[in-house]
Design a protein around this motif. Structure first.
Motif, PDB file in Angstrom:
ATOM      1  N   ALA A  34      58.552  34.997  45.941  1.00 12.71           N
ATOM      2  CA  ALA A  34      59.424  35.151  44.771  1.00 12.71           C
ATOM      3  C   ALA A  34      58.978  36.359  43.959  1.00 12.71           C
ATOM      4  CB  ALA A  34      59.349  33.897  43.914  1.00 12.71           C
ATOM      5  N   PRO A  35      59.910  37.025  43.268  1.00 13.62           N
ATOM      6  CA  PRO A  35      59.528  38.146  42.416  1.00 13.62           C
ATOM      7  C   PRO A  35      58.517  37.714  41.354  1.00 13.62           C
ATOM      8  CG  PRO A  35      61.885  38.098  42.725  1.00 13.62           C
ATOM      9  CD  PRO A  35      61.344  36.828  43.312  1.00 13.62           C
ATOM     10  N   VAL A  36      57.609  38.613  41.018  1.00 10.67           N
ATOM     11  CA  VAL A  36      56.513  38.332  40.103  1.00 10.67           C
ATOM     12  C   VAL A  36      56.858  38.848  38.712  1.00 10.67           C
ATOM     13  CG1 VAL A  36      54.062  38.745  39.676  1.00 10.67           C
ATOM     14  CG2 VAL A  36      54.885  38.505  42.005  1.00 10.67           C
ATOM     15  N   LYS A  37      56.473  38.082  37.703  1.00  8.33           N
ATOM     16  CA  LYS A  37      56.723  38.461  36.318  1.00  8.33           C
ATOM     17  C   LYS A  37      55.850  39.658  35.951  1.00  8.33           C
ATOM     18  CE  LYS A  37      56.654  36.517  31.706  1.00  8.33           C
ATOM     19  NZ  LYS A  37      56.318  35.339  30.894  1.00  8.33           N
ATOM     20  N   GLY A  38      56.449  40.640  35.315  1.00 10.23           N
ATOM     21  CA  GLY A  38      55.725  41.820  34.883  1.00 10.23           C
ATOM     22  C   GLY A  38      55.506  41.802  33.377  1.00 10.23           C
ATOM     23  N   PRO A  39      55.294  42.972  32.770  1.00 12.88           N
ATOM     24  CA  PRO A  39      55.146  43.029  31.317  1.00 12.88           C
ATOM     25  C   PRO A  39      56.409  42.512  30.619  1.00 12.88           C
ATOM     26  CG  PRO A  39      54.464  45.090  32.328  1.00 12.88           C
ATOM     27  CD  PRO A  39      55.085  44.264  33.400  1.00 12.88           C
ATOM     28  N   ALA A  40      56.252  42.097  29.374  1.00 14.77           N
ATOM     29  CA  ALA A  40      57.369  41.532  28.614  1.00 14.77           C
ATOM     30  C   ALA A  40      58.541  42.504  28.575  1.00 14.77           C
ATOM     31  CB  ALA A  40      56.921  41.193  27.200  1.00 14.77           C
ATOM     32  N   GLY A  41      59.728  41.998  28.873  1.00  9.75           N
ATOM     33  CA  GLY A  41      60.931  42.816  28.841  1.00  9.75           C
ATOM     34  C   GLY A  41      61.260  43.502  30.155  1.00  9.75           C
ATOM     35  N   TRP A  42      60.353  43.481  31.104  1.00  6.78           N
ATOM     36  CA  TRP A  42      60.592  44.114  32.403  1.00  6.78           C
ATOM     37  C   TRP A  42      61.159  43.079  33.363  1.00  6.78           C
ATOM     38  CZ3 TRP A  42      57.420  48.686  34.312  1.00  6.78           C
ATOM     39  CH2 TRP A  42      57.093  49.516  33.258  1.00  6.78           C
ATOM     40  N   PRO A  43      62.013  43.496  34.270  1.00  3.02           N
ATOM     41  CA  PRO A  43      62.558  42.518  35.222  1.00  3.02           C
ATOM     42  C   PRO A  43      61.503  42.105  36.245  1.00  3.02           C
ATOM     43  CG  PRO A  43      63.322  44.722  35.758  1.00  3.02           C
ATOM     44  CD  PRO A  43      62.568  44.831  34.461  1.00  3.02           C
ATOM     45  N   ARG A  44      61.694  40.926  36.794  1.00  2.82           N
ATOM     46  CA  ARG A  44      60.792  40.468  37.858  1.00  2.82           C
ATOM     47  C   ARG A  44      61.001  41.349  39.088  1.00  2.82           C
ATOM     48  NH1 ARG A  44      58.665  35.183  37.506  1.00  2.82           N
ATOM     49  NH2 ARG A  44      59.169  34.241  35.523  1.00  2.82           N
ATOM     50  N   ARG A  45      59.931  41.600  39.806  1.00  5.70           N
ATOM     51  CA  ARG A  45      60.027  42.449  40.994  1.00  5.70           C
ATOM     52  C   ARG A  45      59.104  41.920  42.083  1.00  5.70           C
ATOM     53  NH1 ARG A  45      58.394  48.255  39.519  1.00  5.70           N
ATOM     54  NH2 ARG A  45      57.525  48.255  41.563  1.00  5.70           N
ATOM     55  N   PRO A  46      59.447  42.225  43.304  1.00  6.71           N
ATOM     56  CA  PRO A  46      58.580  41.745  44.393  1.00  6.71           C
ATOM     57  C   PRO A  46      57.219  42.437  44.333  1.00  6.71           C
ATOM     58  CG  PRO A  46      60.417  43.043  45.244  1.00  6.71           C
ATOM     59  CD  PRO A  46      60.603  42.931  43.777  1.00  6.71           C
ATOM     60  N   PRO A  47      56.177  41.783  44.834  1.00 11.65           N
ATOM     61  CA  PRO A  47      54.854  42.419  44.843  1.00 11.65           C
ATOM     62  C   PRO A  47      54.885  43.736  45.614  1.00 11.65           C
ATOM     63  CG  PRO A  47      54.695  40.111  45.430  1.00 11.65           C
ATOM     64  CD  PRO A  47      56.146  40.443  45.387  1.00 11.65           C
ATOM     65  N   ARG A  48      54.093  44.685  45.156  1.00  7.05           N
ATOM     66  CA  ARG A  48      54.080  46.012  45.778  1.00  7.05           C
ATOM     67  C   ARG A  48      53.062  46.136  46.900  1.00  7.05           C
ATOM     68  NH1 ARG A  48      52.994  49.054  40.573  1.00  7.05           N
ATOM     69  NH2 ARG A  48      54.208  47.697  39.274  1.00  7.05           N
ATOM     70  N   THR A  49      52.058  45.259  46.923  1.00  4.89           N
ATOM     71  CA  THR A  49      50.970  45.373  47.888  1.00  4.89           C
ATOM     72  C   THR A  49      50.789  44.068  48.643  1.00  4.89           C
ATOM     73  OG1 THR A  49      49.862  46.802  46.295  1.00  4.89           O
ATOM     74  CG2 THR A  49      48.576  46.085  48.150  1.00  4.89           C
ATOM     75  N   LEU A  50      50.493  44.191  49.934  1.00 10.68           N
ATOM     76  CA  LEU A  50      50.201  43.028  50.756  1.00 10.68           C
ATOM     77  C   LEU A  50      48.819  43.205  51.367  1.00 10.68           C
ATOM     78  CD1 LEU A  50      51.673  40.522  52.437  1.00 10.68           C
ATOM     79  CD2 LEU A  50      51.260  42.167  54.246  1.00 10.68           C
ATOM     80  N   HIS A  51      47.949  42.237  51.156  1.00  6.20           N
ATOM     81  CA  HIS A  51      46.620  42.224  51.760  1.00  6.20           C
ATOM     82  C   HIS A  51      46.642  41.206  52.884  1.00  6.20           C
ATOM     83  CE1 HIS A  51      44.747  44.435  48.383  1.00  6.20           C
ATOM     84  NE2 HIS A  51      45.731  43.866  47.715  1.00  6.20           N
ATOM     85  N   ALA A  52      46.238  41.602  54.072  1.00  8.68           N
ATOM     86  CA  ALA A  52      46.290  40.688  55.211  1.00  8.68           C
ATOM     87  C   ALA A  52      45.115  40.944  56.149  1.00  8.68           C
ATOM     88  CB  ALA A  52      47.606  40.864  55.962  1.00  8.68           C
TER      89      ALA A  52
END
Length: 139
Positions: free
Chosen positions: A29-47
């Protein structure tokens, strides 16, 4: 810098990890960012090395996700680096629970319940540690 485990998946032992990646990435699910910014998918994947496959890297590149995947035959397990250390610590925390270190449960739903319980306990312990650190620094 915050590192969170956002999702987990349970599959058969003989199924390759890279075959599960697309479903996992789509389920985040998209992650909450700073106040007022829309939620967005994570930018980095660690695997871990199980996801070191050209199809995985191509899939993530198409979705504009920066990958931090350990490479087979190049990166040793002894020199993990700070990003790989987060993944390995998380796996190690979960494997401390004896019931999860070896799968005793026949039903995936039971194993998932124990995994969720383990994650809740891990988060609770981290919160208690952070709270204790904050209170000792305020004195």
């Amino acid at each position: 810098m915050r590192h969170l485990v956002l999702l987990y998946s349970i599959s058969a032992a003989d199924r390759n990890d890279h075959l599960e990646l697309e479903a996992l990435v789509d389920a985040v699910a998209p992650v909450k960012g700073p106040a007022g910014w829309p939620r967005r998918p994570p930018r980095t994947l660690h695997a871990d090395k199980g996801y070191d496959h050209p199809a995985c890297r191509k899939l993530l590149r198409k979705r504009d996700v920066l990958t931090r995947i350990a490479r087979r035959g190049i990166e040793s397990a002894t020199r993990l680096g700070r990003h790989r250390y987060v993944v390995e610590c998380t796996l190690e925390w979960v494997s401390r629970f004896r019931r999860l270190a070896r799968r005793y449960e026949r039903k995936a739903a039971h194993f998932t319940a124990f995994l969720r319980l383990a994650c809740a306990v891990i988060c609770y312990r981290r919160a208690v540690k952070l709270d204790l650190m904050i209170h000792t620094n305020l004195k």
